[in-house]
Design a protein around this motif. Structure first.
Motif, short mmCIF file in Angstrom:
data_model
loop_
_atom_site.label_atom_id
_atom_site.label_comp_id
_atom_site.label_asym_id
_atom_site.label_seq_id
_atom_site.Cartn_x
_atom_site.Cartn_y
_atom_site.Cartn_z
N GLU A 1 0.83 -1.20 0.00
CA GLU A 1 0.00 0.00 0.00
C GLU A 1 0.87 1.26 0.00
O GLU A 1 0.58 2.22 -0.73
CB GLU A 1 -0.95 0.00 1.22
CG GLU A 1 -1.85 1.20 1.30
CD GLU A 1 -2.91 1.26 0.20
OE1 GLU A 1 -3.62 2.28 0.15
OE2 GLU A 1 -3.03 0.33 -0.62
N GLU A 2 1.94 1.28 0.81
CA GLU A 2 2.86 2.42 0.82
C GLU A 2 3.49 2.59 -0.55
O GLU A 2 3.63 3.72 -1.03
CB GLU A 2 3.93 2.22 1.89
CG GLU A 2 3.39 2.28 3.31
CD GLU A 2 4.33 1.70 4.35
OE1 GLU A 2 4.04 1.89 5.55
OE2 GLU A 2 5.34 1.06 3.99
N TRP A 3 3.87 1.49 -1.17
CA TRP A 3 4.47 1.53 -2.51
C TRP A 3 3.53 2.20 -3.49
O TRP A 3 3.90 3.09 -4.24
CB TRP A 3 4.83 0.12 -2.96
CG TRP A 3 5.52 0.09 -4.28
CD1 TRP A 3 4.94 -0.05 -5.52
CD2 TRP A 3 6.93 0.24 -4.52
NE1 TRP A 3 5.90 -0.01 -6.50
CE2 TRP A 3 7.12 0.16 -5.91
CE3 TRP A 3 8.02 0.42 -3.68
CZ2 TRP A 3 8.39 0.25 -6.48
CZ3 TRP A 3 9.28 0.51 -4.25
CH2 TRP A 3 9.45 0.43 -5.64
N ARG A 4 2.28 1.76 -3.49
CA ARG A 4 1.28 2.30 -4.40
C ARG A 4 1.08 3.80 -4.18
O ARG A 4 1.04 4.57 -5.14
CB ARG A 4 -0.05 1.56 -4.21
CG ARG A 4 -1.13 1.95 -5.20
CD ARG A 4 -2.49 1.40 -4.83
NE ARG A 4 -2.99 1.88 -3.57
CZ ARG A 4 -3.44 3.13 -3.34
NH1 ARG A 4 -3.43 4.00 -4.32
NH2 ARG A 4 -3.89 3.47 -2.16
N ILE A 5 1.00 4.22 -2.93
CA ILE A 5 0.77 5.63 -2.62
C ILE A 5 1.95 6.48 -3.04
O ILE A 5 1.79 7.54 -3.67
CB ILE A 5 0.46 5.81 -1.11
CG1 ILE A 5 -0.88 5.14 -0.77
CG2 ILE A 5 0.46 7.28 -0.72
CD1 ILE A 5 -1.10 4.95 0.72
N VAL A 6 3.16 6.05 -2.72
CA VAL A 6 4.36 6.83 -3.09
C VAL A 6 4.49 6.90 -4.61
O VAL A 6 4.81 7.96 -5.16
CB VAL A 6 5.63 6.26 -2.42
CG1 VAL A 6 6.88 6.94 -2.97
CG2 VAL A 6 5.56 6.44 -0.90
N CYS A 7 4.23 5.79 -5.29
CA CYS A 7 4.28 5.81 -6.76
C CYS A 7 3.26 6.80 -7.31
O CYS A 7 3.55 7.54 -8.25
CB CYS A 7 4.06 4.42 -7.34
SG CYS A 7 5.49 3.34 -7.19
N GLU A 8 2.08 6.82 -6.72
CA GLU A 8 1.04 7.78 -7.13
C GLU A 8 1.53 9.23 -6.92
O GLU A 8 1.41 10.06 -7.81
CB GLU A 8 -0.21 7.52 -6.29
CG GLU A 8 -1.34 8.50 -6.47
CD GLU A 8 -2.43 8.22 -5.44
OE1 GLU A 8 -2.75 9.13 -4.65
OE2 GLU A 8 -2.95 7.09 -5.43
N LEU A 9 2.11 9.50 -5.76
CA LEU A 9 2.62 10.84 -5.46
C LEU A 9 3.74 11.24 -6.41
O LEU A 9 3.86 12.41 -6.79
CB LEU A 9 3.11 10.93 -4.01
CG LEU A 9 2.06 10.81 -2.91
CD1 LEU A 9 2.73 10.70 -1.55
CD2 LEU A 9 1.09 11.98 -2.95
N GLY A 10 4.55 10.27 -6.80
CA GLY A 10 5.71 10.54 -7.66
C GLY A 10 5.44 10.38 -9.14
O GLY A 10 6.36 10.52 -9.95
N GLY A 11 4.21 10.08 -9.51
CA GLY A 11 3.88 9.92 -10.92
C GLY A 11 4.59 8.77 -11.58
O GLY A 11 4.87 8.79 -12.78
N ALA A 12 4.87 7.72 -10.78
CA ALA A 12 5.65 6.59 -11.30
C ALA A 12 4.79 5.45 -11.82
O ALA A 12 5.32 4.47 -12.32
CB ALA A 12 6.59 6.07 -10.21
N GLY A 13 3.50 5.54 -11.70
CA GLY A 13 2.65 4.44 -12.12
C GLY A 13 2.76 3.29 -11.14
O GLY A 13 3.47 3.38 -10.14
#
Length: 139
Positions: free
Chosen positions: A126-138
């Motif tokens: 879940e943390e991975w998904r959120i950080v990727c969302e914040l960073g525009g990484a998909g």
């Protein structure tokens, strides 16, 4: 596949240096904390991680992959210390600052917030998904 966060001081070893070592990767050496070492011993080939600039910038700047399992750290003769090799995969579209992580209540329990000094730390899905969302990484 597990997820991780690797901290490095960018004036010692930064994202630019890590990218320059792709696709072969580089030994993540010099870790002298037992919990961080044990985290590396738990890693599997293909595990993903965030590359975090500590002290200067304090931001997640890229995504890396574990490309060699835990082995003896070549920077010491002490048999207690192991490391993995990681390779850069891609930069974050937007860096994710520590302030952004701390401001997001969904990340309140992230090790980056709760165990700030730990240099190699686990990241939940879940943390991975959120950080990727914040960073525009998909995903």
């Amino acid at each position: 596949m597990a997820k991780w966060l690797f901290k490095s001081e960018p004036n010692v070893w930064g994202w630019t240096e890590q990218m320059a070592k792709a696709p072969a990767g580089e030994e993540w050496h010099g870790v002298r904390n037992y919990l961080a070492r044990n985290n590396m011993r738990a890693m599997q080939l293909g595990d993903l991680g965030f590359f975090y600039h500590s002290n200067i910038g304090k931001e997640i700047v890229g995504i890396v992959e574990v490309c060699a399992l835990a082995h003896h750290d070549s920077t010491t003769d002490d048999p207690r210390w192991d490391c993995v090799d990681i390779r850069a995969l891609r930069p974050m579209a937007r860096s994710v600052s520590l302030a952004m992580v701390k401001a997001d209540p969904r990340l309140a329990n992230m090790a980056l917030v709760t165990c700030a000094r730990l240099s190699v730390q686990p990241v939940t899905e879940e943390e991975w998904r959120i950080v990727c969302e914040l960073g525009g990484a998909g995903p």
